[in-house]
Design an enzyme around this catalytic site. Structure first.
Site, mmCIF file in Angstrom:
data_model
loop_
_atom_site.group_PDB
_atom_site.id
_atom_site.type_symbol
_atom_site.label_atom_id
_atom_site.label_comp_id
_atom_site.label_asym_id
_atom_site.label_seq_id
_atom_site.Cartn_x
_atom_site.Cartn_y
_atom_site.Cartn_z
ATOM 1 C CD GLU A 155 -3.102 1.014 0.332
ATOM 2 O OE1 GLU A 155 -3.364 -0.059 -0.241
ATOM 3 O OE2 GLU A 155 -3.727 2.062 0.110
ATOM 4 C CE1 TYR A 208 -1.984 -0.715 7.130
ATOM 5 C CE2 TYR A 208 -1.535 -0.594 4.778
ATOM 6 C CZ TYR A 208 -1.442 -1.258 5.978
ATOM 7 O OH TYR A 208 -0.788 -2.469 6.040
HETATM 8 O O1 G4F Z 1 -9.169 -6.404 0.705
HETATM 9 P P1 G4F Z 1 -8.901 -4.943 0.769
HETATM 10 O O2 G4F Z 1 -9.609 -4.183 1.843
HETATM 11 O O3 G4F Z 1 -7.331 -4.780 0.845
HETATM 12 P P2 G4F Z 1 -6.359 -3.531 0.566
HETATM 13 O O4 G4F Z 1 -7.053 -2.246 0.685
HETATM 14 O O5 G4F Z 1 -5.650 -3.782 -0.730
HETATM 15 O O6 G4F Z 1 -5.341 -3.656 1.772
HETATM 16 C C1 G4F Z 1 -4.777 -4.893 2.169
HETATM 17 O O7 G4F Z 1 -3.593 -5.132 1.459
HETATM 18 C C2 G4F Z 1 -2.534 -4.203 1.731
HETATM 19 C C3 G4F Z 1 -1.340 -4.619 0.893
HETATM 20 O O8 G4F Z 1 -1.361 -3.895 -0.290
HETATM 21 C C4 G4F Z 1 -2.208 -4.231 3.203
HETATM 22 F F1 G4F Z 1 -1.221 -3.359 3.468
HETATM 23 C C5 G4F Z 1 -3.449 -3.854 4.000
HETATM 24 O O9 G4F Z 1 -3.167 -3.932 5.388
HETATM 25 C C6 G4F Z 1 -4.538 -4.857 3.665
HETATM 26 O O10 G4F Z 1 -4.118 -6.124 4.100
HETATM 27 O O11 G4F Z 1 -9.295 -4.266 -0.617
HETATM 28 C C7 G4F Z 1 -8.758 -4.718 -1.840
HETATM 29 C C8 G4F Z 1 -9.438 -3.958 -2.955
HETATM 30 C C9 G4F Z 1 -9.476 -2.436 -2.726
HETATM 31 O O12 G4F Z 1 -9.127 -1.777 -3.907
HETATM 32 C C10 G4F Z 1 -10.933 -2.145 -2.389
HETATM 33 O O13 G4F Z 1 -11.371 -0.867 -2.791
HETATM 34 O O14 G4F Z 1 -10.803 -4.378 -3.021
HETATM 35 C C11 G4F Z 1 -11.618 -3.240 -3.196
HETATM 36 N N1 G4F Z 1 -12.963 -3.545 -2.704
HETATM 37 C C12 G4F Z 1 -14.073 -3.591 -3.485
HETATM 38 N N2 G4F Z 1 -15.143 -3.848 -2.718
HETATM 39 C C13 G4F Z 1 -13.320 -3.787 -1.429
HETATM 40 C C14 G4F Z 1 -14.697 -3.989 -1.445
HETATM 41 N N3 G4F Z 1 -12.581 -3.867 -0.302
HETATM 42 C C15 G4F Z 1 -13.233 -4.160 0.863
HETATM 43 N N4 G4F Z 1 -12.508 -4.275 1.999
HETATM 44 N N5 G4F Z 1 -14.597 -4.344 0.906
HETATM 45 C C16 G4F Z 1 -15.383 -4.262 -0.235
HETATM 46 O O15 G4F Z 1 -16.589 -4.430 -0.172
#
Ligand code: G4F
Length: 356
Positions: free
Chosen positions: A134, A155
């Site tokens: 990130e 973050y």
């Molecule tokens: O699963 P995410 O929340 O992970 P994100 O934001 O990539 O962060 C994770 O990975 C990072 C490493 O790059 C870590 F540092 C961090 O601590 C964490 O482990 O979201 C992944 C993607 C994002 O682009 C988000 O906008 O999925 C997209 N998304 C689409 N719908 C969603 C959703 N994310 C979440 N959490 N919930 C949704 O409904």
């Protein structure tokens, strides 16, 4: 005698798998737990129970933002290796509580670094700092150790500051400190509010009769998703290297959220057809026409980090590390684990209602 490891963030996905891995290597494992009103509950320790670790490790109550508590614990344990995994790790939440993100992720890391110095452990301890992809933010891909970082979230900023602090302490005081810059890594132990587990849980529920669709944010978002078990092995390998250094751990392949959803439904034999655009986009069962996925702006972020793709060449060449668990295997494991968990929850509920 085995080495002594101290893991901050031991209750999380990575902490639990790392503890299991280190026990397998003969380590004595200690972990930090923060006081919480749920401290006595099963749920609080659920990952440690599920890997059967609870009686094989020692937990210490303290707090990343309470330097005294960290000094006290580290002084008593005298660890050979510290794995600093504790974090406010949800990117969207960091927009809502940015001060906490900076406090826990940056000041918390600073407290660990200062502990090592204050206690005179500079020549004894090796520190693994959990840095994150990130931090790259909107930097061009594929991203590696030389990519200029442009974080897009509180973050990411907090993690980048902690990364720089770790580098400064390494250079200034000669402490063995290595950053692992890890791309997204998932497992059945992943928190339910990260997109992968939210999807696999939703798919499992739909396979058991749930009628309402899964509601998601940005379906176009692309991530380099690997399996957490591979990445904790990488953390350990980073600290066993002859010199302190920084390494990207990634699979080198990316998929969109949409791809992750389609792969998850495939596990239960359902094929998704994507129709319409923008916030009207829907994932529809190609045979029955049932709407299984909808877009909900509630899950959008103020800025979206659209595309992450890691280049793990350095870790492969220097550490001989590579991701072993394939994307399809990861998705299969997560969906099947959620289906099994639902059956257990259902049986427990039946058991409880008979008992009443
Ligand atoms: O699963 P995410 O929340 O992970 P994100 O934001 O990539 O962060 C994770 O990975 C990072 C490493 O790059 C870590 F540092 C961090 O601590 C964490 O482990 O979201 C992944 C993607 C994002 O682009 C988000 O906008 O999925 C997209 N998304 C689409 N719908 C969603 C959703 N994310 C979440 N959490 N919930 C949704 O409904």
């Amino acid at each position: 005698m085995g080495k002594v490891a101290f893991i901050t963030g031991i209750l999380g996905q990575d902490g639990a798998y790392l503890a299991e891995f280190l026990l397998g290597k003969g380590y004595e494992v200690h972990g930090l737990v923060r006081w919480d009103s749920g401290l006595c509950s099963y749920e609080y320790y659920s990952r440690l129970y599920s890997l059967d670790l609870i009686d094989r490790i020692t937990l210490h109550e303290g707090d990343m933002i309470d330097a005294n508590s960290l000094n006290h614990i580290i002084k008593n344990i005298q660890p050979d290796e510290i794995y600093n995994l504790a974090a406010l790790s949800h990117v969207k939440v960091s927009f809502e509580t940015p001060s906490s993100a900076l406090q826990i992720n940056t000041v918390g890391t600073l407290n660990v670094l200062e502990s090592i110095r204050i206690l005179g452990l500079e020549d004894k301890v090796k520190l693994y700092q959990a840095s994150s992809s990130e931090m790259f933010g909107s930097a061009p891909m594929p991203q590696n150790e030389n990519t200029a970082m442009q974080p897009c979230s509180p973050y990411g900023v907090a993690k980048l500051a902690a990364y720089h602090l770790a580098c400064v302490y390494r250079r200034s005081y000669g402490i063995f400190i290595s950053n692992g810059i890890l791309f997204n890594h998932e497992s059945p132990l992943r928190g339910g509010d990260f997109v992968t587990h939210k999807v696999t849980r939703g798919v499992a529920e739909i396979s058991k009769g749930r009628c309402d669709p899964i509601r998601l944010g940005n379906l176009d978002s692309v991530r380099d998703w690997g399996a957490a078990q591979d990445y904790v092995r990488g953390m350990w390998m980073i600290l066993q290297h002859s010199e302190a250094d920084d390494f990207v751990l990634a699979t080198g392949r990316s998929r969109s959220v949409r791809d992750f959803v389609s792969a998850s439904f495939k596990v239960i034999g359902r094929q998704i057809e994507w129709k319409y655009e923008g916030i009207n986009e829907k994932g529809i069962d190609s045979q029955t026409g049932e709407v299984l996925v909808v877009v909900d702006p509630e899950f959008f972020r103020p800025i979206e980090l659209e595309y992450l793709l890691g280049d793990p060449t350095k870790a492969k060449d220097i550490l001989s590390w590579s991701a072993q668990i394939s994307f399809d295997q990861l998705v299969q494991d997560m969906v099947m684990a959620d289906i099994e968990l639902l059956s257990i929850e259902k049986n427990n509920a039946v058991g409880r209602s008979y008992a009443q």
